[in-house]
Each structure stands twice: as C-alpha cells, then as structure tokens.
Design a protein around this motif. Structure first.
Motif, short mmCIF file in Angstrom:
data_model
loop_
_atom_site.label_atom_id
_atom_site.label_comp_id
_atom_site.label_asym_id
_atom_site.label_seq_id
_atom_site.Cartn_x
_atom_site.Cartn_y
_atom_site.Cartn_z
N GLN A 99 0.37 -1.16 0.07
CA GLN A 99 0.28 0.31 -0.19
C GLN A 99 0.78 1.09 -0.10
O GLN A 99 0.12 2.49 -0.12
CB GLN A 99 -1.42 -0.27 0.95
N VAL A 100 2.40 0.91 0.21
CA VAL A 100 2.57 2.22 0.57
C VAL A 100 3.12 2.43 -0.88
O VAL A 100 4.40 1.52 -1.91
CB VAL A 100 4.28 2.00 1.44
N PRO A 119 7.52 18.36 4.29
CA PRO A 119 7.57 17.31 4.02
C PRO A 119 7.90 16.37 3.63
O PRO A 119 6.87 15.16 4.74
CB PRO A 119 6.47 17.78 2.93
N ALA A 120 8.81 15.58 3.98
CA ALA A 120 9.13 14.19 3.42
C ALA A 120 10.23 14.29 5.44
O ALA A 120 9.52 13.71 5.88
CB ALA A 120 10.83 14.70 2.44
N ALA A 121 10.29 15.63 6.05
CA ALA A 121 11.23 15.57 7.22
C ALA A 121 9.85 15.63 8.67
O ALA A 121 10.14 15.04 9.59
CB ALA A 121 11.79 16.56 7.24
N LYS A 122 9.22 16.32 8.21
CA LYS A 122 7.78 15.85 9.16
C LYS A 122 6.99 14.97 8.80
O LYS A 122 5.73 14.51 9.74
CB LYS A 122 7.50 17.49 8.93
N GLY A 123 6.94 13.97 8.15
CA GLY A 123 6.69 12.52 7.70
C GLY A 123 5.26 12.65 7.37
O GLY A 123 3.91 11.91 7.18
N TYR A 124 4.69 14.26 6.29
CA TYR A 124 3.56 14.43 5.52
C TYR A 124 3.55 13.59 4.71
O TYR A 124 2.49 12.66 4.14
CB TYR A 124 3.48 15.32 4.89
N PHE A 125 4.75 13.23 4.08
CA PHE A 125 4.91 12.50 2.14
C PHE A 125 4.35 10.83 3.86
O PHE A 125 3.36 9.62 2.67
CB PHE A 125 5.81 11.81 1.67
N LYS A 126 5.08 10.14 4.03
CA LYS A 126 4.92 8.64 5.26
C LYS A 126 3.18 8.71 5.60
O LYS A 126 2.60 7.35 5.35
CB LYS A 126 5.68 9.01 6.46
N ALA A 148 1.15 9.91 3.77
CA ALA A 148 0.39 9.88 2.86
C ALA A 148 0.15 8.60 2.12
O ALA A 148 -0.14 8.07 0.72
CB ALA A 148 -0.01 11.02 1.39
N LYS A 149 1.31 7.41 3.09
CA LYS A 149 1.27 6.13 2.28
C LYS A 149 2.10 6.50 0.79
O LYS A 149 2.06 5.67 -0.09
CB LYS A 149 -0.11 5.24 1.69
N THR A 168 -0.75 17.03 -2.57
CA THR A 168 -1.90 17.26 -0.72
C THR A 168 -0.80 17.39 0.83
O THR A 168 -0.68 18.29 1.16
CB THR A 168 -3.24 16.45 -0.60
N ALA A 169 0.13 16.21 0.42
CA ALA A 169 0.86 16.73 1.58
C ALA A 169 2.10 17.44 0.91
O ALA A 169 2.98 18.51 2.01
CB ALA A 169 1.74 15.08 2.16
N PHE A 170 2.49 17.49 -0.33
CA PHE A 170 3.39 18.75 -0.42
C PHE A 170 2.65 20.19 -0.15
O PHE A 170 4.07 20.82 0.20
CB PHE A 170 4.29 18.76 -1.69
#
Length: 342
Positions: free
Chosen positions: A25-26, A47-54, A56-57, A240-242
């Motif tokens: 699913q990732v 957004p990568a460092a804050k885990g926003y992409f993660k 979002a799977k 969206t995460a970006f």
C-alpha cells in the motif's frame, strides 16, 4: 504437537500476508529537484522530514538536480517518477520530442511567476531593459532566463545583444570582473551569489521578467506518464502532502531551512533563509498567484506561454498547452489555500 505447529504456521502466514499488504500500500516515489539543496528545496524537504509523505502512504526520496532540462529528461526516461522543473523546459521537451513515448506532464504550479531576471551593476549605466541593446550578456546556454530572453527582448524592443556562455559557477564572477555587461538567472540565485562575491545589494540592478511584460509560469511539479497511468492516487496524495508542508515553509522559512541543513550540512543557514524568502516573495506568493490560486493555471496565460516558448526556443513543433498540463490531481481548493496573507 501437529495442531500447535499448524496454528503457529497459520498465524505466521497471516502476519506475513498483512505485512506484504501493508508494504504494497506504500507507493515509492523517486523525486528530483531542479537544482542543489538550497533554500527553495525546503518546499519538498520539509514535508518529507515532517512525515507528511509517509502519512500519505508514500515513500518519497528527494534528490538534488542540475538544471530543469535534466530533470525533465530523467523523469521522461523513467529514472525518476516525479520532479520539479521549469515549465518552459517541459514545453521545450514536448515540442522537440513529438514522438517520444514518455512525455512528463505538469501537475501543479509552484512558481507562478518565472524567477528569471536580467541583473547588472549600477556602474554599467543600465537602468531599463532598453539600455541592454548592443550590450554583452552572459549566462549558461541552458539558463532559463537566457532561453526565454527573446520573449523579454521582444516585449522591450531590445536589439543587437551579444551572448557569452559560461558554466554556472562563473556567471556572477564574470559580471563582477566586467567580462559581461549583464547576466540572466533566477533572481534568488544570482543576486545572493553576487553578494557572496562582495557586491552590495544596492549596487545591483534587477530587471525581473514578470515586471517587464514576460508573464511566464516558472517551476512546476511534473509526473511521468507511468505515474499518471498506474498511480494517479499517489500523485494526488503527493500534492496534498506537499501543499501541507509548503504552507508551513512559507509561514516560517527560517525554521524550514533546518530541513535543508539536514540534507546538506555545509549550507549557509542565513543565506539560504534569505534565498527561500526571496523565492516566496518573487515567484510563489506573487499577485498573479493570489489571483489565480496556488497550484493552478490560467488557460489563456498558459496558451500564450506555449506560443511564446515555441517562438523563442525555436522548437521543432508548436507547444500544445493541453498536452503539458494536467490539473486532475490537484487537491481541493481548501488544501491549496496556503499562500501567506499579505
């Protein structure tokens, strides 16, 4: 004993299956920037460092680049799934490679205005675009400002310009030495590079393209045809995460530079904070961006740019604006309401 072993095996299989499913699913996304890890890279590194992409799977890896043209080519080749590149470079690729099977598309505008400008020193006597006629200009051959200069020249009746090509690290040095009368480049790059070479900001004349009749869009997020076809939900999740991270970056640029420093320990924090703020003020949170809405395009403006790029870049075929832009992955308007209020 057999029953216990059987149950243990069943539990183990269920656990393995669940793990495989969770992993499946990732979606992995290889992302390439247009340039080095400088201030504006925080838009993606935060957004990568804050885990926003993660969240979002997505398993997003962000790599430095060496120019928009290279980013477009690498996304087209499949080496990268998505990237950050100048829209004009994407248009040029489309029009010069009409038969290419894999042409990336722009899915979100980040720099609503091109950051390109002509920069010179006050001592040159150049005050307006008209003063550039007959002068010697310098820039790398692939520089976005140099490639779009014919549009700038036409809008401002500039004639008889001679060009000198050089590698990017020499551009500002050659201006300071007097080898050229003016240079083209992204304002937030060259202005700070000139300061680093001992030039005071007050001694630099900046002629921004958007202020002199050149309403080109700047950098956009691009996606490969494979991503568009096979992972449309992942593209939307990425955007969206970006947007969530970019909103925080623009609200507090100084804090965001820590995420750039984490990727490249030798960056000058104060310098890159200023560079990021310049990018926000000139290219991202511009009057046209607030009028059109972050991430989006104005159809007539996009068509005009396609026509101007076709002429200025002397492309093999005309740029088709509908082929380079796909807005179907943009988040809801509320998620795009991220520009700092003026």
């Amino acid at each position: 004993m057999f029953k216990r072993t059987f149950l243990q095996s069943a539990v183990l299989l269920v656990g393995i299956s669940a793990g495989v499913l969770a992993h499946a699913q990732v979606t992995p996304i290889k992302f390439q920037l247009d340039w080095r890890f400088e201030g504006p890279a925080a838009l993606f590194l935060t957004p990568a460092a804050k885990g926003y992409f993660k969240e979002a799977k997505l398993d997003v890896s962000v790599d430095a680049g060496n120019g928009s043209g290279g980013t477009v080519t690498r996304v087209a080749s499949g080496a990268y799934d998505m990237g950050f590149a100048d829209l004009a470079a994407l248009m040029e690729f489309h029009a010069n490679n009409p038969d290419a099977p894999n042409k990336p598309v722009a899915v979100m505008v980040v720099y609503n205005n091109t950051p390109a400008s002509v920069m010179t020193l006050k001592k040159s006597g150049i005050k307006t675009p008209a003063d550039l006629s007959g002068k010697k200009l310098g820039a790398p051959v692939f520089d976005a400002g140099r490639k779009a200069f014919p549009i700038f020249a036409k809008a401002n009746a500039i004639t008889n310009v001679a060009w000198t090509a050089m590698d990017p690290p020499l551009r500002e040095t050659m201006l300071v030495r007097g080898d050229v009368d003016a240079i083209t480049g992204f304002t937030f790059t060259s202005l700070l590079n000139l300061e680093a070479r001992g030039v005071k900001a007050d001694d630099v004349v900046v002629l921004p393209y958007p202020a002199y009749g050149v309403k080109l869009y700047g950098n956009v997020i691009i996606a490969s045809p494979k991503m568009v076809k096979e992972h449309p939900a992942a593209i939307k999740a990425f955007l969206t995460a970006f947007a969530k991270g970019a909103k925080e970056v623009m609200a507090n640029p100084a804090a965001a530079i820590a995420d750039v420093k984490a990727r490249d320990g030798i960056v000058n924090v104060a310098l890159e904070t200023r560079r990021l703020q310049l990018a926000i003020d000139t290219a991202i949170n511009s009057p046209s961006a607030r009028a059109e809405g972050f991430g989006q395009v104005n159809g007539s403006r996009l068509s005009l740019m396609a026509s101007q790029v076709s002429d200025a870049f002397n492309t093999k075929t005309r740029v088709n604006p509908e082929a380079v832009w796909n807005d179907s992955f943009l988040p809801a308007k509320a998620a795009l309401d991220i520009l700092p209020k003026k």
